[in-house]
Design an enzyme around this catalytic site. Structure first.
Site, PDB file in Angstrom:
ATOM      1  N   HIS A 154       0.833  -1.215   0.000  1.00  0.00           N
ATOM      2  CA  HIS A 154       0.000   0.000   0.000  1.00  0.00           C
ATOM      3  C   HIS A 154       0.862   1.257   0.000  1.00  0.00           C
ATOM      4  CE1 HIS A 154      -3.606  -2.352   1.935  1.00  0.00           C
ATOM      5  NE2 HIS A 154      -3.232  -2.833   0.762  1.00  0.00           N
ATOM      6  N   HIS A 166      -0.264 -11.090  -5.067  1.00  0.00           N
ATOM      7  CA  HIS A 166       1.106 -10.654  -4.800  1.00  0.00           C
ATOM      8  C   HIS A 166       2.140 -11.613  -5.390  1.00  0.00           C
ATOM      9  CE1 HIS A 166      -0.674  -7.703  -2.200  1.00  0.00           C
ATOM     10  NE2 HIS A 166      -1.223  -8.623  -1.443  1.00  0.00           N
ATOM     11  N   ASP A 171      -3.060  -2.636  -5.169  1.00  0.00           N
ATOM     12  CA  ASP A 171      -2.045  -3.620  -4.787  1.00  0.00           C
ATOM     13  C   ASP A 171      -1.053  -3.867  -5.918  1.00  0.00           C
ATOM     14  OD1 ASP A 171      -2.835  -4.109  -2.187  1.00  0.00           O
ATOM     15  OD2 ASP A 171      -3.890  -5.972  -2.640  1.00  0.00           O
ATOM     16  N   HIS A 195      -9.090  -2.003  -5.531  1.00  0.00           N
ATOM     17  CA  HIS A 195      -8.037  -2.302  -4.559  1.00  0.00           C
ATOM     18  C   HIS A 195      -7.010  -3.260  -5.143  1.00  0.00           C
ATOM     19  CE1 HIS A 195      -6.052  -2.485  -0.708  1.00  0.00           C
ATOM     20  NE2 HIS A 195      -5.907  -3.791  -0.927  1.00  0.00           N
TER      21      HIS A 195
END
Length: 307
Positions: A78, A268, A245, A241
């Site tokens: 973030h 991720h 990310d 979001h």
């Protein structure tokens, strides 16, 4: 010349880690040209510097974790997303624990902190990684398929498609797009919060995760609805979001990308795998600068406007 950027003065924040639940203090400090972004674990007997690079990522379970010299910093995405959105090249981040504070679950507080400190232009050319040919990573098949891709583009844009069978997600949208040259990061992306499901909380906490999570720093859903009293901040906040990310994960390459990013059910781990795949093929990328700002892509020439 399109110049590098840092902040004008130091700024601080205090919060708790999303997964650790630990109290943590951040001090963001200006850095000299070509320093890059460097995390510094100042709570250790001997402070340890962890410069951001794609290969500094040592764990991608539920967040992006970087490490060096035996020290780690968890949940950097973030803050990195805010740095990407504001076009910051050089920054020291002193941290007193092993996890970046979650604050409100988005990048908005980090954007506010960095903009309050002021953005300063530096007398050095801003360096980009320009993607020259498509690069893709894929995993699974059928219902389990997920992928992420980078393609050549004179600028930086992202499209993310998610796949959550939930009424709240269905009603707001399973996809989102953002072009840094056409949109406003602070307005369009930064306020999108992380999200989770009540059914997963017990499992996560039994694994030592989500210990600092709650309704004040995440969108929480049961089987039918969003439980937060303030509901959602955006249409397609969930997909936005994921773009937030992805911007943070991709900025861990150490320089801004000139590319079009697209992904389906990525996370991720896949984002970092995509960076490593890109860097492994030297014919797929090059370092570029812009002596003439007029030739630079839109979105990089002016500091990001406030909300």
């Amino acid at each position: 010349m399109l110049q590098q950027r840092t902040i004008k003065t130091l700024t601080r924040a205090v919060g708790v880690g999303l997964h650790s639940g630990q109290r943590v203090e951040l001090t963001l400090r200006p850095a000299q040209p070509d320093t890059g972004i460097v995390f510094r674990r100042v709570d250790l007997p001997e402070p340890v510097d962890i410069p951001i690079t794609a290969t500094a990522v040592v764990d991608t379970r539920m967040a992006s974790t970087i490490g060096a010299g035996g020290a780690k910093v968890h949940t950097v995405e973030h803050l990195m997303s805010a740095c990407a959105g504001l076009g910051l090249d050089n920054l020291y981040i002193d941290i007193t624990a092993e996890e970046v504070p979650i604050l409100d679950g988005s990048s908005a507080s980090f954007v506010f902190l960095l903009q309050s400190a002021g953005v300063e232009l530096q007398n050095a050319p801003k360096r980009f990684i320009r993607v020259k040919r498509p690069v893709e990573v894929r995993e699974g098949t059928g219902q389990q398929l997920k992928w992420a891709r980078l393609e050549p583009y004179h600028g930086f844009k992202l499209r993310f498609d998610i796949d959550f069978a939930h009424p709240a997600v269905d009603s707001t949208g399973q996809s989102a797009e953002f072009d840094l040259g056409e949109g406003n990061y602070a307005r369009d992306i930064a306020r999108a919060r992380t999200f989770g499901f009540t059914k997963d909380v017990e499992m996560l906490r039994s694994s030592g995760l989500a210990l600092g999570g709650g309704l004040d720093n995440a969108i929480v859903m049961d089987d039918y609805k969003v439980l937060n009293a303030d509901s959602l901040r955006y249409d397609a906040e969930f997909a936005r979001h994921k773009i937030l990310d992805a911007m943070g994960d991709l900025y861990l390459v150490g320089k801004p990308l000139l590319a079009a990013y697209s992904a389906f059910r990525s996370g991720h781990a896949m984002n970092n795998l995509l960076l490593r795949e890109l860097l492994a093929h030297e014919d797929a990328w090059e370092i570029v600068t812009f002596e003439n700002e007029r030739q630079a892509p839109a979105g990089f020439t002016q500091p990001v406007r406030a909300w």
